[in-house]
Design a protein around this motif. Sequence first.
Motif, PDB file in Angstrom:
ATOM      1  N   PRO A   1       0.639  -1.312  -0.045  1.00 16.25           N
ATOM      2  CA  PRO A   1      -0.136   0.052   0.033  1.00 16.25           C
ATOM      3  C   PRO A   1       0.865   1.430   0.045  1.00 16.25           C
ATOM      4  N   GLN A   2       2.006   1.402   0.578  1.00 18.96           N
ATOM      5  CA  GLN A   2       3.020   2.431   0.436  1.00 18.96           C
ATOM      6  C   GLN A   2       3.605   2.659  -0.702  1.00 18.96           C
ATOM      7  N   ARG A   3       3.421   1.882  -1.845  1.00 18.23           N
ATOM      8  CA  ARG A   3       3.965   2.153  -3.249  1.00 18.23           C
ATOM      9  C   ARG A   3       2.950   3.133  -4.004  1.00 18.23           C
ATOM     10  N   THR A   4       2.798   4.286  -3.525  1.00 18.98           N
ATOM     11  CA  THR A   4       1.821   5.277  -3.979  1.00 18.98           C
ATOM     12  C   THR A   4       2.009   5.454  -5.299  1.00 18.98           C
ATOM     13  N   GLY A   5       3.271   5.509  -5.949  1.00 14.05           N
ATOM     14  CA  GLY A   5       3.395   5.947  -7.001  1.00 14.05           C
ATOM     15  C   GLY A   5       3.029   4.636  -8.072  1.00 14.05           C
ATOM     16  N   ALA A   6       3.404   3.462  -7.780  1.00 15.25           N
ATOM     17  CA  ALA A   6       2.882   2.223  -8.444  1.00 15.25           C
ATOM     18  C   ALA A   6       1.419   2.123  -8.428  1.00 15.25           C
ATOM     19  N   ILE A   7       0.741   2.578  -7.216  1.00 15.28           N
ATOM     20  CA  ILE A   7      -0.644   2.589  -7.327  1.00 15.28           C
ATOM     21  C   ILE A   7      -1.411   3.315  -8.277  1.00 15.28           C
ATOM     22  N   GLY A   8      -0.873   4.675  -8.163  1.00 19.71           N
ATOM     23  CA  GLY A   8      -1.216   5.591  -9.116  1.00 19.71           C
ATOM     24  C   GLY A   8      -0.976   5.426 -10.723  1.00 19.71           C
ATOM     25  N   LEU A   9       0.254   4.615 -10.957  1.00 21.42           N
ATOM     26  CA  LEU A   9       0.394   3.974 -12.364  1.00 21.42           C
ATOM     27  C   LEU A   9      -0.652   3.092 -12.700  1.00 21.42           C
ATOM     28  N   TYR A  10      -1.059   2.022 -11.879  1.00 16.56           N
ATOM     29  CA  TYR A  10      -1.924   1.316 -12.113  1.00 16.56           C
ATOM     30  C   TYR A  10      -3.489   1.956 -12.298  1.00 16.56           C
ATOM     31  N   ARG A  11      -3.712   2.505 -11.497  1.00 17.77           N
ATOM     32  CA  ARG A  11      -5.182   3.350 -11.559  1.00 17.77           C
ATOM     33  C   ARG A  11      -5.058   4.040 -12.774  1.00 17.77           C
ATOM     34  N   ALA A  12      -4.216   4.783 -13.250  1.00 16.51           N
ATOM     35  CA  ALA A  12      -4.077   5.488 -14.509  1.00 16.51           C
ATOM     36  C   ALA A  12      -4.266   4.531 -15.664  1.00 16.51           C
TER      37      ALA A  12
ATOM     38  N   ARG B   1      -8.576  -1.610 -11.255  1.00 12.13           N
ATOM     39  CA  ARG B   1      -9.726  -1.221 -10.253  1.00 12.13           C
ATOM     40  C   ARG B   1      -9.138  -1.968  -8.805  1.00 12.13           C
ATOM     41  N   ASP B   2      -9.641  -1.645  -7.823  1.00 14.81           N
ATOM     42  CA  ASP B   2      -9.311  -2.154  -6.413  1.00 14.81           C
ATOM     43  C   ASP B   2      -9.978  -3.512  -6.347  1.00 14.81           C
ATOM     44  N   ILE B   3      -9.530  -4.651  -5.845  1.00 16.40           N
ATOM     45  CA  ILE B   3     -10.155  -5.784  -5.706  1.00 16.40           C
ATOM     46  C   ILE B   3      -9.973  -6.642  -4.481  1.00 16.40           C
ATOM     47  N   PRO B   4     -10.769  -7.354  -3.744  1.00 14.19           N
ATOM     48  CA  PRO B   4     -10.140  -7.912  -2.686  1.00 14.19           C
ATOM     49  C   PRO B   4      -9.072  -8.768  -3.063  1.00 14.19           C
ATOM     50  N   PRO B   5      -8.425  -9.424  -2.055  1.00 14.23           N
ATOM     51  CA  PRO B   5      -7.520 -10.380  -2.291  1.00 14.23           C
ATOM     52  C   PRO B   5      -7.780 -11.464  -3.152  1.00 14.23           C
ATOM     53  N   TYR B   6      -6.903 -11.925  -4.258  1.00 15.76           N
ATOM     54  CA  TYR B   6      -7.215 -12.808  -5.224  1.00 15.76           C
ATOM     55  C   TYR B   6      -6.681 -14.305  -4.861  1.00 15.76           C
ATOM     56  N   ARG B   7      -5.832 -14.366  -3.964  1.00 13.46           N
ATOM     57  CA  ARG B   7      -5.151 -15.586  -3.428  1.00 13.46           C
ATOM     58  C   ARG B   7      -5.263 -15.673  -2.058  1.00 13.46           C
ATOM     59  N   ASP B   8      -5.067 -16.851  -1.667  1.00 13.88           N
ATOM     60  CA  ASP B   8      -5.137 -17.028  -0.110  1.00 13.88           C
ATOM     61  C   ASP B   8      -3.730 -17.066   0.685  1.00 13.88           C
TER      62      ASP B   8
ATOM     63  N   THR C   1       7.340   8.796 -10.780  1.00 14.62           N
ATOM     64  CA  THR C   1       8.787   9.069 -10.566  1.00 14.62           C
ATOM     65  C   THR C   1       8.973   8.172  -9.232  1.00 14.62           C
ATOM     66  N   ASP C   2       8.133   7.767  -8.499  1.00 13.91           N
ATOM     67  CA  ASP C   2       8.662   6.812  -7.494  1.00 13.91           C
ATOM     68  C   ASP C   2       8.113   5.497  -7.522  1.00 13.91           C
ATOM     69  N   CYS C   3       7.874   5.057  -8.654  1.00 14.42           N
ATOM     70  CA  CYS C   3       7.218   3.545  -8.988  1.00 14.42           C
ATOM     71  C   CYS C   3       8.148   2.738  -8.702  1.00 14.42           C
ATOM     72  N   ASP C   4       8.108   1.576  -7.923  1.00 13.75           N
ATOM     73  CA  ASP C   4       8.878   0.543  -7.844  1.00 13.75           C
ATOM     74  C   ASP C   4       8.071  -0.514  -7.280  1.00 13.75           C
TER      75      ASP C   4
END
Length: 184
Positions: free
Chosen positions: A128-139, A143-150, A181-184
């Motif tokens: 969750p702290q990878r805000t740059g990556a999350i911004g990229l994914y949303r762009a 879309r957000d989903i519940p966990p897809y694996r156990d 710029t902070d995507c990792d």
Amino acid sequence: MTIASGPTITTDLAHARDLLFSYYNATADETGYPGWESPDQLPPYFRVDHDDPADYYAHPGAYFTALLAGRPAGGVGVHLLDADTAEVKRLYVLPHARGHGVAQALMARLHAHARTVGARRVVLDCLPQRTGAIGLYRALGYRDIPPYRDDHGVVPLACFELALSAGHGEQGGHGGPVDPTDCD
């Protein structure tokens, strides 16, 4: 570093192990765990793809490496969870290459590959702290989903999904290019 053109994306695995090792250490740092000085010290759950990326990411999966000015810049893996679902693995951009469109280029190549092998959706998990990556994914239209694996373990993860359609997820699925710029 001055970059004259965008990244080149390749399936050459020459730099995969180094990129994966850098990813693991960045992940350890971000989660408050000590890193590793050598790949020999990696725990078994990281060694599954590090020790033999050619096997772990074998077709229909793949590992893509980005090069900027001939130097390794980042990487991302993909493998199929089932016939319809591709999973993004270990997107990472080296610090010197951030801000040059590397993550977006890697994801565009990954999406094209997933379509080629018949996937209808792409899923991923992310700290969750990878805000740059999350911004990229949303762009890109994720879309957000519940966990897809156990087996996500004790570290909290944000999970995302992208429904693949012709052209979706290639260039900022919701409004043009992004530059995390902070995507990792």
